[in-house]
Design an enzyme around this catalytic site. Structure first.
Site, PDB file in Angstrom:
ATOM      1  N   HIS A 117       0.844  -1.188   0.000  1.00 45.49           N
ATOM      2  CA  HIS A 117       0.000   0.000   0.000  1.00 45.49           C
ATOM      3  C   HIS A 117       0.882   1.241   0.000  1.00 45.49           C
ATOM      4  CE1 HIS A 117      -3.458  -2.562   0.894  1.00 45.49           C
ATOM      5  NE2 HIS A 117      -2.666  -3.185   1.755  1.00 45.49           N
ATOM      6  N   LYS A 168      14.869  -7.154  -0.609  1.00 50.85           N
ATOM      7  CA  LYS A 168      15.513  -6.957  -1.905  1.00 50.85           C
ATOM      8  C   LYS A 168      15.923  -8.304  -2.485  1.00 50.85           C
ATOM      9  CE  LYS A 168      17.374  -2.403  -0.724  1.00 50.85           C
ATOM     10  NZ  LYS A 168      18.606  -1.571  -0.608  1.00 50.85           N
ATOM     11  N   ARG A 185      27.169 -15.131   3.229  1.00 52.47           N
ATOM     12  CA  ARG A 185      28.332 -15.758   2.600  1.00 52.47           C
ATOM     13  C   ARG A 185      27.881 -16.539   1.380  1.00 52.47           C
ATOM     14  NH1 ARG A 185      28.470 -21.215   3.461  1.00 52.47           N
ATOM     15  NH2 ARG A 185      27.301 -22.079   5.221  1.00 52.47           N
TER      16      ARG A 185
END
Length: 215
Positions: A117, A168, A185
């Site tokens: 939203h 992300k 890693r």
């Protein structure tokens, strides 16, 4: 803006108002199937597979989803590959597209949310939203209590540590953890030796060629 335009915007990533009566009726039908799935017997594997085939846009062979499953559209906009394993309480805010590859594993209490939203308060007051797709590539392991946010892609073979919030994209062949989730890693030769802390893999127990094949 017409209801047809609003409905079309569900899959374009644009802002829309999710109040289309026809869409609400269709969503209710989807949720009835999900409710039926969630009360099936563990022994009724054929019934579960039949329901998953009806619920999902596409679901591959050998998939196992442990009830309860909670999804806004019961998987209607979701594509799962082959041999996906889902532990208890997968939640999918699946107003937008979710694409999961093959041999993916989900721990308990994972949340995949395609909907968001606007921060702008006037639009948000009226429930305006947008949907961004989630893509999880082959052979990914999603740990318990992970949250994956709209628009995220997780690359092949990667591991997302328990409790992470993925905001992300995560590349292939890495271990990533944290809030927000960050690269910890790469998956390395050490992972061919140790499976948990200082516990070593005894490859004498795992001589089948399939365990030595790159995927």
């Amino acid at each position: 803006m017409s209801e047809n335009t609003q409905k079309a915007r569900m899959s374009t990533g644009e802002l829309y108002e999710p109040t289309d009566p026809e869409a609400a009726r269709l969503q209710a039908q989807c949720l009835l199937l999900q409710n039926e799935y969630n009360v099936t017997s563990p022994l009724d594997t054929e019934k579960r597979q039949e329901l998953l085939t009806k619920m999902f846009k596409k679901i591959g062979k050998g998939c196992y989803i442990e009830p309860p499953l909670h999804a806004n559209w019961a998987g209607r906009f979701c594509t799962f590959g082959d041999y996906v394993y889902v532990n208890f309480n997968l939640t999918m805010v699946d107003d937008g597209e979710i694409v999961v590859g093959s041999h993916v594993m989900f721990g308990p209490n994972v949340t995949l949310t395609t909907a968001g939203h606007p921060v702008q308060p006037n639009l948000r007051y009226y429930g305006i939203q947008s949907n961004q797709p989630i893509h999880i590539e082959d052979n990914v392991w999603i740990g318990a209590n992970v949250v994956i946010l709209p628009g995220v892609t997780i690359g092949k073979n990667s591991v997302i540590g328990a409790g992470s919030v993925v905001t992300k994209d995560i590349p292939a062949n890495v271990v990533a953890v944290g809030v927000p989730c960050r690269l910890l890693r790469p998956i390395s030769d050490r992972d061919d030796i140790y499976y948990f802390r200082d516990k070593k893999i005894d490859w004498n127990d795992w001589t089948d060629p399939r365990y030595h094949r790159d995927h």
